[in-house]
Write a protein that holds these residues in place. Structure first.
Motif, PDB file in Angstrom:
ATOM      1  N   LEU A  95     -18.369  39.737  -3.694  1.00 27.72           N
ATOM      2  CA  LEU A  95     -19.548  40.348  -3.086  1.00 27.72           C
ATOM      3  C   LEU A  95     -19.621  40.002  -1.595  1.00 27.72           C
ATOM      4  O   LEU A  95     -19.807  40.879  -0.754  1.00 27.72           O
ATOM      5  N   HIS A  96     -19.464  38.726  -1.270  1.00 23.61           N
ATOM      6  CA  HIS A  96     -19.500  38.301   0.130  1.00 23.61           C
ATOM      7  C   HIS A  96     -18.378  38.976   0.917  1.00 23.61           C
ATOM      8  O   HIS A  96     -18.576  39.431   2.052  1.00 23.61           O
ATOM      9  N   TYR A  97     -17.198  39.050   0.324  1.00 22.52           N
ATOM     10  CA  TYR A  97     -16.061  39.679   0.995  1.00 22.52           C
ATOM     11  C   TYR A  97     -16.361  41.146   1.307  1.00 22.52           C
ATOM     12  O   TYR A  97     -16.132  41.600   2.431  1.00 22.52           O
ATOM     13  N   LYS A  98     -16.868  41.891   0.344  1.00 17.21           N
ATOM     14  CA  LYS A  98     -17.178  43.310   0.566  1.00 17.21           C
ATOM     15  C   LYS A  98     -18.253  43.473   1.632  1.00 17.21           C
ATOM     16  O   LYS A  98     -18.165  44.365   2.480  1.00 17.21           O
ATOM     17  N   MET A  99     -19.263  42.622   1.613  1.00 21.34           N
ATOM     18  CA  MET A  99     -20.316  42.693   2.633  1.00 21.34           C
ATOM     19  C   MET A  99     -19.748  42.364   4.015  1.00 21.34           C
ATOM     20  O   MET A  99     -20.122  42.980   5.006  1.00 21.34           O
ATOM     21  N   TYR A 100     -18.854  41.388   4.065  1.00 19.56           N
ATOM     22  CA  TYR A 100     -18.230  40.997   5.327  1.00 19.56           C
ATOM     23  C   TYR A 100     -17.398  42.151   5.904  1.00 19.56           C
ATOM     24  O   TYR A 100     -17.506  42.486   7.083  1.00 19.56           O
ATOM     25  N   ARG A 101     -16.545  42.763   5.081  1.00 18.77           N
ATOM     26  CA  ARG A 101     -15.703  43.880   5.543  1.00 18.77           C
ATOM     27  C   ARG A 101     -16.560  45.011   6.095  1.00 18.77           C
ATOM     28  O   ARG A 101     -16.240  45.593   7.128  1.00 18.77           O
ATOM     29  N   LYS A 102     -17.626  45.321   5.404  1.00 14.86           N
ATOM     30  CA  LYS A 102     -18.520  46.398   5.839  1.00 14.86           C
ATOM     31  C   LYS A 102     -19.289  45.975   7.093  1.00 14.86           C
ATOM     32  O   LYS A 102     -19.324  46.692   8.078  1.00 14.86           O
ATOM     33  N   GLY A 103     -19.905  44.796   7.047  1.00 15.98           N
ATOM     34  CA  GLY A 103     -20.745  44.321   8.142  1.00 15.98           C
ATOM     35  C   GLY A 103     -19.996  44.052   9.430  1.00 15.98           C
ATOM     36  O   GLY A 103     -20.555  44.183  10.522  1.00 15.98           O
ATOM     37  N   SER A 104     -18.722  43.701   9.323  1.00 15.62           N
ATOM     38  CA  SER A 104     -17.939  43.398  10.524  1.00 15.62           C
ATOM     39  C   SER A 104     -17.538  44.656  11.282  1.00 15.62           C
ATOM     40  O   SER A 104     -17.117  44.581  12.433  1.00 15.62           O
ATOM     41  N   GLY A 105     -17.624  45.800  10.620  1.00 19.01           N
ATOM     42  CA  GLY A 105     -17.195  47.048  11.231  1.00 19.01           C
ATOM     43  C   GLY A 105     -15.767  47.444  10.881  1.00 19.01           C
ATOM     44  O   GLY A 105     -15.317  48.544  11.201  1.00 19.01           O
ATOM     45  N   ARG A 106     -15.037  46.559  10.220  1.00 19.88           N
ATOM     46  CA  ARG A 106     -13.636  46.823   9.880  1.00 19.88           C
ATOM     47  C   ARG A 106     -13.507  48.033   8.956  1.00 19.88           C
ATOM     48  O   ARG A 106     -12.694  48.932   9.190  1.00 19.88           O
ATOM     49  N   GLU A 107     -14.287  48.051   7.905  1.00 23.38           N
ATOM     50  CA  GLU A 107     -14.159  49.109   6.907  1.00 23.38           C
ATOM     51  C   GLU A 107     -14.378  50.496   7.509  1.00 23.38           C
ATOM     52  O   GLU A 107     -13.595  51.417   7.273  1.00 23.38           O
ATOM     53  N   ASP A 108     -15.434  50.646   8.302  1.00 23.34           N
ATOM     54  CA  ASP A 108     -15.713  51.949   8.915  1.00 23.34           C
ATOM     55  C   ASP A 108     -14.632  52.339   9.927  1.00 23.34           C
ATOM     56  O   ASP A 108     -14.237  53.498  10.011  1.00 23.34           O
ATOM     57  N   PHE A 109     -14.146  51.365  10.702  1.00 26.06           N
ATOM     58  CA  PHE A 109     -13.095  51.642  11.677  1.00 26.06           C
ATOM     59  C   PHE A 109     -11.837  52.148  10.969  1.00 26.06           C
ATOM     60  O   PHE A 109     -11.210  53.118  11.399  1.00 26.06           O
ATOM     61  N   ILE A 110     -11.465  51.487   9.889  1.00 35.92           N
ATOM     62  CA  ILE A 110     -10.261  51.879   9.153  1.00 35.92           C
ATOM     63  C   ILE A 110     -10.414  53.293   8.610  1.00 35.92           C
ATOM     64  O   ILE A 110      -9.508  54.119   8.743  1.00 35.92           O
ATOM     65  N   LYS A 111     -11.560  53.573   8.017  1.00 31.73           N
ATOM     66  CA  LYS A 111     -11.781  54.916   7.473  1.00 31.73           C
ATOM     67  C   LYS A 111     -11.722  55.967   8.577  1.00 31.73           C
ATOM     68  O   LYS A 111     -11.141  57.030   8.406  1.00 31.73           O
ATOM     69  N   GLN A 112     -12.337  55.680   9.705  1.00 32.61           N
ATOM     70  CA  GLN A 112     -12.398  56.644  10.809  1.00 32.61           C
ATOM     71  C   GLN A 112     -11.032  56.867  11.459  1.00 32.61           C
ATOM     72  O   GLN A 112     -10.657  57.984  11.783  1.00 32.61           O
ATOM     73  N   ASN A 113     -10.283  55.765  11.668  1.00 33.63           N
ATOM     74  CA  ASN A 113      -9.037  55.858  12.441  1.00 33.63           C
ATOM     75  C   ASN A 113      -7.761  55.899  11.606  1.00 33.63           C
ATOM     76  O   ASN A 113      -6.727  56.316  12.107  1.00 33.63           O
ATOM     77  N   TRP A 114      -7.849  55.435  10.385  1.00 32.22           N
ATOM     78  CA  TRP A 114      -6.646  55.341   9.555  1.00 32.22           C
ATOM     79  C   TRP A 114      -6.813  56.012   8.198  1.00 32.22           C
ATOM     80  O   TRP A 114      -5.979  55.811   7.314  1.00 32.22           O
ATOM     81  N   GLY A 115      -7.857  56.786   8.011  1.00 31.32           N
ATOM     82  CA  GLY A 115      -8.119  57.374   6.711  1.00 31.32           C
ATOM     83  C   GLY A 115      -6.928  58.052   6.074  1.00 31.32           C
ATOM     84  O   GLY A 115      -6.730  57.965   4.857  1.00 31.32           O
ATOM     85  N   ASP A 116      -6.097  58.670   6.878  1.00 30.39           N
ATOM     86  CA  ASP A 116      -4.928  59.361   6.340  1.00 30.39           C
ATOM     87  C   ASP A 116      -3.809  58.403   5.930  1.00 30.39           C
ATOM     88  O   ASP A 116      -2.844  58.799   5.296  1.00 30.39           O
ATOM     89  N   MET A 117      -3.958  57.124   6.288  1.00 33.20           N
ATOM     90  CA  MET A 117      -2.933  56.135   5.947  1.00 33.20           C
ATOM     91  C   MET A 117      -3.302  55.333   4.701  1.00 33.20           C
ATOM     92  O   MET A 117      -2.518  54.545   4.224  1.00 33.20           O
ATOM     93  N   GLN A 118      -4.497  55.512   4.220  1.00 33.67           N
ATOM     94  CA  GLN A 118      -4.971  54.694   3.093  1.00 33.67           C
ATOM     95  C   GLN A 118      -4.561  55.271   1.771  1.00 33.67           C
ATOM     96  O   GLN A 118      -4.408  56.397   1.553  1.00 33.67           O
TER      97      GLN A 118
END
Length: 179
Positions: free
Chosen positions: A156-179
């Motif tokens: 739970l903490h890990y998922k909140m951290y990934r989202k809250g840090s901005g990493r998750e959204d950045f990856i989706k926005q810039n690398w979505g086609d690589m996931q």
């Protein structure tokens, strides 16, 4: 399996917690260790590394079978986990210890890393220059036990951290086609 010629790959991509799960889900990956590398302090602690006085970066050391998951694929996956244009850290994590780098273990890895960085530069995916360094691997110090497999121990903490840090959204926005 006894004949496998395991190799090591070392990547610094900001917080090492976020660099484990994308790689561990891949075939041919034997082991991933969170730790510190690239600096001058022997056996650094997390607190020392975070003080930005050791020269170390948070990194992961991956043991892999290159016949199953080639180094080029590791590089592609690495790039898709980071903002390679940020010289000051990654997302909300700032400072030297959160900078990105590829640590090569032999000349072949160095050449492949340089080629992949150049291809990313030329791709036009980013408007700013790619600042991720390519450095010779040095001593890798495993992080404290509580950092190992953090995403499994504290999901739970890990998922909140990934989202809250901005990493998750950045990856989706810039690398979505690589996931």
């Amino acid at each position: 399996m006894a004949d496998t010629k395991w190799k090591k790959a070392t990547f610094a991509g900001g917080c090492f917690w976020c660099m484990v799960s994308p790689f561990e889900e891949q075939p041919g990956i034997q082991r991933i260790i969170s730790g510190y590398t690239g600096g001058h302090k022997e056996n650094p602690t997390y607190e020392e590394v975070c003080s930005n006085t050791t020269g170390h970066l948070e990194a992961v050391e991956i043991t892999y079978d290159p016949t199953v998951f080639p180094y080029e694929k590791l590089l592609d996956l690495f790039w898709a986990q980071i903002d390679p244009t940020d010289p000051g850290g990654q997302f909300h994590d700032r400072g030297e210890s959160y900078q990105t780098a590829i640590f090569y273990h032999d000349e072949e890895q160095k050449a492949l890393a340089e080629k992949s960085k150049e291809a990313l530069e030329k791709s036009g995916r980013f408007q700013k220059p790619i600042v991720t360094e390519i450095r010779k691997a040095s001593t890798f110090y495993p992080a404290e036990d509580y950092h190992q497999d953090y995403h499994k121990k504290n999901p739970l903490h890990y998922k909140m951290y990934r989202k809250g840090s901005g990493r998750e959204d950045f990856i989706k926005q810039n690398w979505g086609d690589m996931q």
